[in-house]
Structure formats: C-alpha cells, structure tokens
Design an enzyme around this catalytic site. Sequence first.
Site, PDB file in Angstrom:
ATOM      1  N   GLY A  11       1.095  -1.049   0.326  1.00 34.24           N
ATOM      2  CA  GLY A  11      -0.030   0.102   0.276  1.00 34.24           C
ATOM      3  C   GLY A  11       0.935   1.093   0.245  1.00 34.24           C
ATOM      4  N   GLN A  42       2.698  10.042   1.417  1.00 37.73           N
ATOM      5  CA  GLN A  42       4.604   9.604   1.413  1.00 37.73           C
ATOM      6  C   GLN A  42       4.898  10.106   0.336  1.00 37.73           C
ATOM      7  OE1 GLN A  42       2.142   5.362   2.082  1.00 37.73           O
ATOM      8  NE2 GLN A  42       4.167   5.212   3.546  1.00 37.73           N
ATOM      9  N   CYS A  50       5.975   0.039   7.187  1.00 36.70           N
ATOM     10  CA  CYS A  50       5.247   0.767   6.262  1.00 36.70           C
ATOM     11  C   CYS A  50       6.020   1.434   5.203  1.00 36.70           C
ATOM     12  CB  CYS A  50       5.429   2.305   7.095  1.00 36.70           C
ATOM     13  SG  CYS A  50       4.684   3.778   6.602  1.00 36.70           S
ATOM     14  N   LEU A  51       7.074   1.578   3.914  1.00 35.72           N
ATOM     15  CA  LEU A  51       7.419   2.082   3.543  1.00 35.72           C
ATOM     16  C   LEU A  51       8.710   3.252   3.420  1.00 35.72           C
ATOM     17  CD1 LEU A  51       6.148   1.687  -0.318  1.00 35.72           C
ATOM     18  CD2 LEU A  51       7.623  -0.041   1.390  1.00 35.72           C
ATOM     19  N   HIS A 106      -4.188   1.384   7.544  1.00 36.08           N
ATOM     20  CA  HIS A 106      -2.904   2.139   7.827  1.00 36.08           C
ATOM     21  C   HIS A 106      -2.812   3.507   6.287  1.00 36.08           C
ATOM     22  CE1 HIS A 106       1.852   1.584   7.454  1.00 36.08           C
ATOM     23  NE2 HIS A 106       1.460   2.197   6.471  1.00 36.08           N
ATOM     24  N   GLU A 107      -3.142   2.668   5.238  1.00 40.89           N
ATOM     25  CA  GLU A 107      -3.303   4.138   4.907  1.00 40.89           C
ATOM     26  C   GLU A 107      -3.973   4.915   4.355  1.00 40.89           C
ATOM     27  OE1 GLU A 107      -0.571   3.642   3.290  1.00 40.89           O
ATOM     28  OE2 GLU A 107      -0.814   1.739   3.025  1.00 40.89           O
ATOM     29  N   HIS A 154      -2.467   7.637   6.945  1.00 45.74           N
ATOM     30  CA  HIS A 154      -1.287   8.416   6.143  1.00 45.74           C
ATOM     31  C   HIS A 154      -2.503   9.688   5.675  1.00 45.74           C
ATOM     32  CE1 HIS A 154       2.220   6.402   6.429  1.00 45.74           C
ATOM     33  NE2 HIS A 154       1.695   5.795   5.457  1.00 45.74           N
TER      34      HIS A 154
HETATM   35 ZN    ZN Z   1       2.657   3.239   5.392  1.00 47.25          ZN
END
Ligand code: ZN
Length: 170
Positions: free
Chosen positions: A46, A51, A94-95, A136-137, A140
Amino acid sequence: MSILPVLIAPDPRLKLKSKPVKNVNELERKLIEDMLETMYIEPGIGLAAPQVGHNSRIIVIDISDNKEDRQPYRIVNPIITWVSEDDNISEEGCLSLPQQYAEVVRPRAIKVNYIDQNNVRQSLEADGLLATCLQHEIDHLEGILFVDHISALKRNMILRKLIKSKRGQN
Ligand code: ZN
C-alpha cells in the site's frame, strides 16, 4: 510511468492532513499509476499520496502476492463508513519507516466508500489484511503513522533508529 521518491519518517510532510480531490483528472491518474509503480518496485502492499509528497486523499493498495495476477485498488477520497466491534492484531510495516515493524490493534473489518480513477463511486467491505492495509493507508491521509498506535516508548525507539539511519546516509 515513473518511480517516485518515498518520504522517510520523521518528516513533517508525513504529519499533514491531506486534502480531498475535487475531480480525478489526468494529473491524478498519472500520480495514481506512478504510486502503483513505486509501490510494486519497493515492494509494498500500500502507498498513500503524502508518502510521495502529494497532499491529496489518494491511496493505492495491492495485497495479491502474485506478480502475474495483480489486483490494484485505486482509491480516492476514502471514507470509513463502518468498523467491526472486534479487533485484529497484526504486525505492520511502512515504506516510510523502512525495516521497522510493530503489532497494531485495529478493527478486524471495515466498510469504505471512495471514488475510483474514473470518478465512479465505489464501496468496499474488507477484513483481514485488506482491512488492516486500508486503515493504515487512510491513516496516512490524516497524518497518522502506524507508530502513532503503539506505546510512546516503542515509537521513540523506532523514530530514533530512523533518524540514525538517515544521518548515516548523509
Ligand atoms: Zn505506511
């Protein structure tokens, strides 16, 4: 399509609340495809627009584990309309927090309304990994990272590690 640089925490841009998209046009469609490409390369399941430095309510998700049978979700302006009473604990990464993982408690299942890349209204009922990933997304877009759901002690430990590794790169 192009690969976009992913912001690494701690970064003030990851703490901003993202703005709703009025209309999905060519610019947003390109961003969505670039986000998917970036997510597949990293690899991740995701990615949210903040991000990659875009303050728009756009997320992409693909939890399929088969490269030949990709199932990308292109999600704009998501709104959670229902959450289950029972919770699920799962290890998240998470990236924007590379190599950092922690167990996070979230509702097990959710319903989400959104518009897709063609401005068509969609709704989605999800549980398990997809529900976790969606929450989670969507977090963000509110400037919330998964570490904001864990104890301050663990959060600070993770953020300190990230600061150290950022310094190491300079
Ligand atoms: Zn993330």
